[in-house]
Structure formats: C-alpha cells, structure tokens
Design an enzyme around this catalytic site. Structure first.
Site, PDB file in Angstrom:
ATOM      1  N   CYS A 111       0.823  -1.228   0.000  1.00 46.71           N
ATOM      2  CA  CYS A 111       0.000   0.000   0.000  1.00 46.71           C
ATOM      3  C   CYS A 111       0.853   1.271   0.000  1.00 46.71           C
ATOM      4  O   CYS A 111       0.327   2.369  -0.213  1.00 46.71           O
ATOM      5  CB  CYS A 111      -0.945   0.000   1.191  1.00 46.71           C
ATOM      6  N   HIS A 247      -3.559   6.853   2.454  1.00 49.38           N
ATOM      7  CA  HIS A 247      -3.973   5.545   1.937  1.00 49.38           C
ATOM      8  C   HIS A 247      -5.371   5.227   2.477  1.00 49.38           C
ATOM      9  O   HIS A 247      -5.645   5.401   3.673  1.00 49.38           O
ATOM     10  CB  HIS A 247      -2.969   4.478   2.368  1.00 49.38           C
ATOM     11  N   ASN A 277     -10.417  -0.357  -0.427  1.00 51.44           N
ATOM     12  CA  ASN A 277      -8.961  -0.247  -0.292  1.00 51.44           C
ATOM     13  C   ASN A 277      -8.313  -0.794  -1.565  1.00 51.44           C
ATOM     14  O   ASN A 277      -8.497  -1.965  -1.889  1.00 51.44           O
ATOM     15  CB  ASN A 277      -8.555  -1.060   0.946  1.00 51.44           C
TER      16      ASN A 277
HETATM   17  N1  ACO Z   1     -19.348  -9.268   7.774  1.00 50.46           N
HETATM   18  C1  ACO Z   1     -19.925  -9.606   8.931  1.00 50.46           C
HETATM   19  N2  ACO Z   1     -19.236 -10.049   9.999  1.00 50.46           N
HETATM   20  C2  ACO Z   1     -17.887 -10.145   9.850  1.00 50.46           C
HETATM   21  C3  ACO Z   1     -17.225  -9.808   8.659  1.00 50.46           C
HETATM   22  C4  ACO Z   1     -18.020  -9.353   7.586  1.00 50.46           C
HETATM   23  N3  ACO Z   1     -17.491  -8.987   6.399  1.00 50.46           N
HETATM   24  N4  ACO Z   1     -15.908 -10.003   8.822  1.00 50.46           N
HETATM   25  C5  ACO Z   1     -15.727 -10.448  10.073  1.00 50.46           C
HETATM   26  N5  ACO Z   1     -16.925 -10.541  10.698  1.00 50.46           N
HETATM   27  C6  ACO Z   1     -17.193 -10.960  12.057  1.00 50.46           C
HETATM   28  C7  ACO Z   1     -16.153 -11.900  12.601  1.00 50.46           C
HETATM   29  O1  ACO Z   1     -16.431 -13.235  12.214  1.00 50.46           O
HETATM   30  C8  ACO Z   1     -16.285 -11.695  14.073  1.00 50.46           C
HETATM   31  O2  ACO Z   1     -17.404 -12.406  14.532  1.00 50.46           O
HETATM   32  P1  ACO Z   1     -17.365 -13.136  15.976  1.00 50.46           P
HETATM   33  O3  ACO Z   1     -17.177 -12.009  16.974  1.00 50.46           O
HETATM   34  O4  ACO Z   1     -18.695 -13.795  16.037  1.00 50.46           O
HETATM   35  O5  ACO Z   1     -16.183 -14.041  15.935  1.00 50.46           O
HETATM   36  C9  ACO Z   1     -16.626 -10.199  14.184  1.00 50.46           C
HETATM   37  O6  ACO Z   1     -17.126  -9.813  12.903  1.00 50.46           O
HETATM   38  C10 ACO Z   1     -15.440  -9.331  14.546  1.00 50.46           C
HETATM   39  O7  ACO Z   1     -14.365  -9.678  13.696  1.00 50.46           O
HETATM   40  P2  ACO Z   1     -12.996  -8.936  13.775  1.00 50.46           P
HETATM   41  O8  ACO Z   1     -12.059  -9.445  12.736  1.00 50.46           O
HETATM   42  O9  ACO Z   1     -12.539  -8.941  15.197  1.00 50.46           O
HETATM   43  O10 ACO Z   1     -13.462  -7.501  13.332  1.00 50.46           O
HETATM   44  P3  ACO Z   1     -12.892  -6.110  13.759  1.00 50.46           P
HETATM   45  O11 ACO Z   1     -13.866  -5.461  14.650  1.00 50.46           O
HETATM   46  O12 ACO Z   1     -11.454  -6.194  14.168  1.00 50.46           O
HETATM   47  O13 ACO Z   1     -12.936  -5.357  12.372  1.00 50.46           O
HETATM   48  C11 ACO Z   1     -11.491  -4.673  10.585  1.00 50.46           C
HETATM   49  C12 ACO Z   1     -12.203  -5.851  11.254  1.00 50.46           C
HETATM   50  C13 ACO Z   1     -12.531  -3.705  10.051  1.00 50.46           C
HETATM   51  C14 ACO Z   1     -10.654  -5.198   9.427  1.00 50.46           C
HETATM   52  C15 ACO Z   1     -10.609  -4.022  11.680  1.00 50.46           C
HETATM   53  O14 ACO Z   1      -9.723  -4.948  12.228  1.00 50.46           O
HETATM   54  C16 ACO Z   1      -9.848  -2.867  11.185  1.00 50.46           C
HETATM   55  O15 ACO Z   1     -10.342  -1.773  11.131  1.00 50.46           O
HETATM   56  N6  ACO Z   1      -8.560  -3.087  10.779  1.00 50.46           N
HETATM   57  C17 ACO Z   1      -7.732  -2.047  10.258  1.00 50.46           C
HETATM   58  C18 ACO Z   1      -6.878  -2.591   9.199  1.00 50.46           C
HETATM   59  C19 ACO Z   1      -7.495  -2.524   7.839  1.00 50.46           C
HETATM   60  O16 ACO Z   1      -8.439  -1.841   7.549  1.00 50.46           O
HETATM   61  N7  ACO Z   1      -6.832  -3.229   6.954  1.00 50.46           N
HETATM   62  C20 ACO Z   1      -7.141  -3.118   5.578  1.00 50.46           C
HETATM   63  C21 ACO Z   1      -6.054  -3.603   4.769  1.00 50.46           C
HETATM   64  S1  ACO Z   1      -4.473  -3.292   5.327  1.00 50.46           S
HETATM   65  C22 ACO Z   1      -3.926  -1.875   4.719  1.00 50.46           C
HETATM   66  O17 ACO Z   1      -4.351  -1.401   3.708  1.00 50.46           O
HETATM   67  C23 ACO Z   1      -2.847  -1.184   5.441  1.00 50.46           C
END
Ligand code: ACO
Length: 320
Positions: A111, A247, A277
């Site tokens: 990225c 980004h 993204n």
């Molecule tokens: N739809 C519905 N539910 C989902 C989905 C989805 N697409 N994906 C995951 N879930 C569920 C999971 O199964 C989990 O359920 P559970 O609690 O019953 O086990 C729950 O949602 C929470 O999952 P987490 O992975 O813990 O979700 P989190 O709240 O951490 O959010 C996210 C995920 C949005 C990716 C978060 O970690 C974040 O903001 N990360 C930042 C990094 C990022 O955005 N990376 C992008 C690419 S990297 C880059 O470009 C630098």
C-alpha cells in the site's frame, strides 16, 4: 529544483459492487462493512487488467500534464498484482504508450507503493539522471482475495492511479519512508512455493491474510509519527497543511490519524466509500479525484501518506 506532480490520472473498472450486492453472496451486511470501514461499494474487474487500467490512468495523467510519451524518461509502477511475473506492468505500460526512451520497472511496497515510487523518481530527478517520470499505483486485488473469507474480501477493490512528475521550482518539500519486515506476518499473501522435480508443494495459490487489529495498531501509531516528522522537516506545522491524502484502508484509521494530529477531518478527503482499499492505487486515485474536483490550488501544502504490507510506510509533503 524540486520534484513536482504536474498531472494526475486514474482508472476504475466499470463494475460497481455494493455492500448489499456482497451480502447477497456471503454472510455479511452493509451495516457491518460500512460501520467498521466506511466502505459502501468498490469496483471489481471483469475484462480490465492491472495493465489495462494502468495504461488508461497513465494516458489521463499525461493529458492532464500536457506531455507526450516521447518525453517520459522513467516509468515506475507500484503493484503487488501485476498480470505477469515478467514482463513488468511498467514495461507493458511503456509498450502501450510508445514511450520508447523510458526505463521501466515495478516495485513492491504494497500500500506504500505509490509513495515509494514517488521517492525513487525524486532521487532520479534530483540527481539529474532523468527529467520526466510517470509513476503509478495499480492493483487488481480481487484476484488475490479468498472470496470465502468475509473478513478480508469485503475490504478491497481494483483500480489504478498515475502521476507525471518533473523537476520544477517547487514540489516535493520533504519525505519520510520506512519498513519493518519483522512485523510483516500481519499482512501476507504468499507467492508460488518451491516446486521442482525434487520438491513438491501444492500448486494452489495463496490469498491475502490479515490480522486486522494489528494492522490497525500499526497504522494509527506509525502514520501520525511519520506525518509529524515530514511536516517538521518541511519547516511547516500541521496547521499549515491544506489536505492530508492518506492511503484509503479504513475510515477509522483516517479519523484516528486526524485526531492524533489534532487536524480537522475536513482536511482528510476520502475515496474509500466508493473505491474500498486499492493498496498502492489508493493515494494516486484520491489525488486525481481531488485534482479533477479543483480542490488543489497552486501553493497549497499537501501531505500524501501510504502504509501497509511489508510492513512499509511513506509520507511526503508537497507544495502544489
Ligand atoms: N461481515 C460480517 N461479519 C464479519 C465480517 C463481515 N465482512 N468479517 C468479520 N466478521 C465478524 C467476525 O467473524 C467476528 O465475529 P465473531 O465475533 O462472532 O467471531 C466479528 O465480525 C469481529 O471480527 P474482527 O475481525 O474482530 O473484526 P474487527 O472489529 O477487528 O474489524 C477490521 C475488522 C474492520 C478489518 C478491523 O480490524 C480494522 O479496522 N482493521 C484495520 C486494518 C485494515 O483496515 N486493513 C485493511 C487492509 S491493510 C492496509 O491497507 C494497510
């Protein structure tokens, strides 16, 4: 003399895929995706390729800059999803443009790819080796997603962005870039495994895997620090910056960076709501959207910042 962006261009695939459309094919919802990420829809390829989108973005950037293919000395494409291992995307772009005298190569900084390409071009231009460069970030991320893994596939999109840079009176004021390979395991996609008559490995391709929470922690600490450093190096303050083009990974990362910099969110334009993204393509696509909306005026101070796989990060301050 400074390295100045004199033209921008971008290309998105035709097919729009909304969160509701994804909800029809997997267990997810618009509410889950948009509340956690800010993404409402993304573009995914059908006929388009990393190269075809790169060529379209490059042509728009050249037209915007008012230059011909014969003037281009250097083409650098930041990508992790080139169509071929060889030739590089940059060489294919060179051929399609007829930019016969250019030297062309790809770089992999995920990225941060566009920011790293900008810095490499800056080094060539400052040294006097080349005068005019075409730099791109281009990705077809949909082909390295596991479409059965809802936690990653909903986050990403496809597209390409380009900029023409040239030595001028003003432009790039300061630059910061870094890498932390020791933390690389939080965002991975494995290439082909060893495979020869003496070693047999499965031939199935790997897909993108991410520890979202670790990536989040990395982004919200490293990006504000990198931006503060580069703004200070430019002899400016955060208040002097007109726009921060970051980004486009996640709206919560952008909001957190704004808060940590004590800068208003209105200075952080976004494209992630309609693009998702797009890794290396995020920053140049956003910059092109800002340029074409007329947001960028001569003399404005703009921060660009990319961060992601590697781990890698890069920030730049530009005078427009
Ligand atoms: N739809 C519905 N539910 C989902 C989905 C989805 N697409 N994906 C995951 N879930 C569920 C999971 O199964 C989990 O359920 P559970 O609690 O019953 O086990 C729950 O949602 C929470 O999952 P987490 O992975 O813990 O979700 P989190 O709240 O951490 O959010 C996210 C995920 C949005 C990716 C978060 O970690 C974040 O903001 N990360 C930042 C990094 C990022 O955005 N990376 C992008 C690419 S990297 C880059 O470009 C630098």
């Amino acid at each position: 003399m400074k390295t100045r962006i004199i033209g921008t261009g971008s290309c998105l695939p035709d097919m729009v895929v909304t969160n509701d459309a994804l909800s029809a094919i997997m267990d997810t919802s618009d509410e889950w995706i948009s509340s956690r990420t800010g993404i409402r829809e993304r573009r995914l390829v059908k006929e388009e390729t990393t190269t075809s989108m790169s060529v379209a973005a490059a042509k728009r950037a050249m037209e915007n800059a008012g230059i011909t293919a014969q003037e281009i000395d250097l083409i650098i494409v930041g990508t992790i999803t080139g169509d071929y291992v060889t030739p590089s995307t940059a060489c294919q772009v060179q051929a399609a443009l007829g930019a016969g005298k250019a030297v062309a190569f790809d770089i992999n900084a995920a990225c941060s790819g566009f920011l790293f390409a900008l810095h490499i071009a800056d080094a060539y231009l400052k040294s006097g080796i080349y005068k005019t460069a075409l730099i791109l970030g281009a990705e077809t991320l949909s082909k390295i997603m596991n479409w059965n893994d809802r936690s990653t596939c909903v986050l990403f999109g496809d597209g390409a962005g380009a900029a023409v840079v040239r030595s001028e009176r003003t432009g790039l004021l300061a630059y910061d870039q870094g890498s932390d390979g020791a933390r690389g395991a939080v965002l991975t996609c494995r290439n082909r495994e060893n495979n020869n008559p003496y070693v047999k490995n499965p031939v199935e391709p790997d897909y993108t895997k991410m520890d979202g929470q670790e990536v989040y922690k990395f982004a919200v600490t490293t990006v504000p620090a990198s931006i503060k450093k580069v703004v200070e190096e430019a002899g400016l303050t955060i208040e002097d910056i007109d726009y921060f083009a970051l980004h486009q990974a996640n709206i919560r990362i952008i909001q957190s960076v704004a808060k940590r910099l004590k800068a208003p969110e209105t200075k952080f334009p976004t494209s992630l709501d309609h693009c998702g993204n797009i890794s290396a393509a995020s920053v140049p696509i956003l910059l092109d959207e800002m340029n074409r909306k007329g947001l960028l005026k001569p003399g404005m101070k703009i921060v660009l910042s990319g961060f992601g796989g590697g781990l890698t990060w890069g920030s730049a301050v530009l005078e427009w």
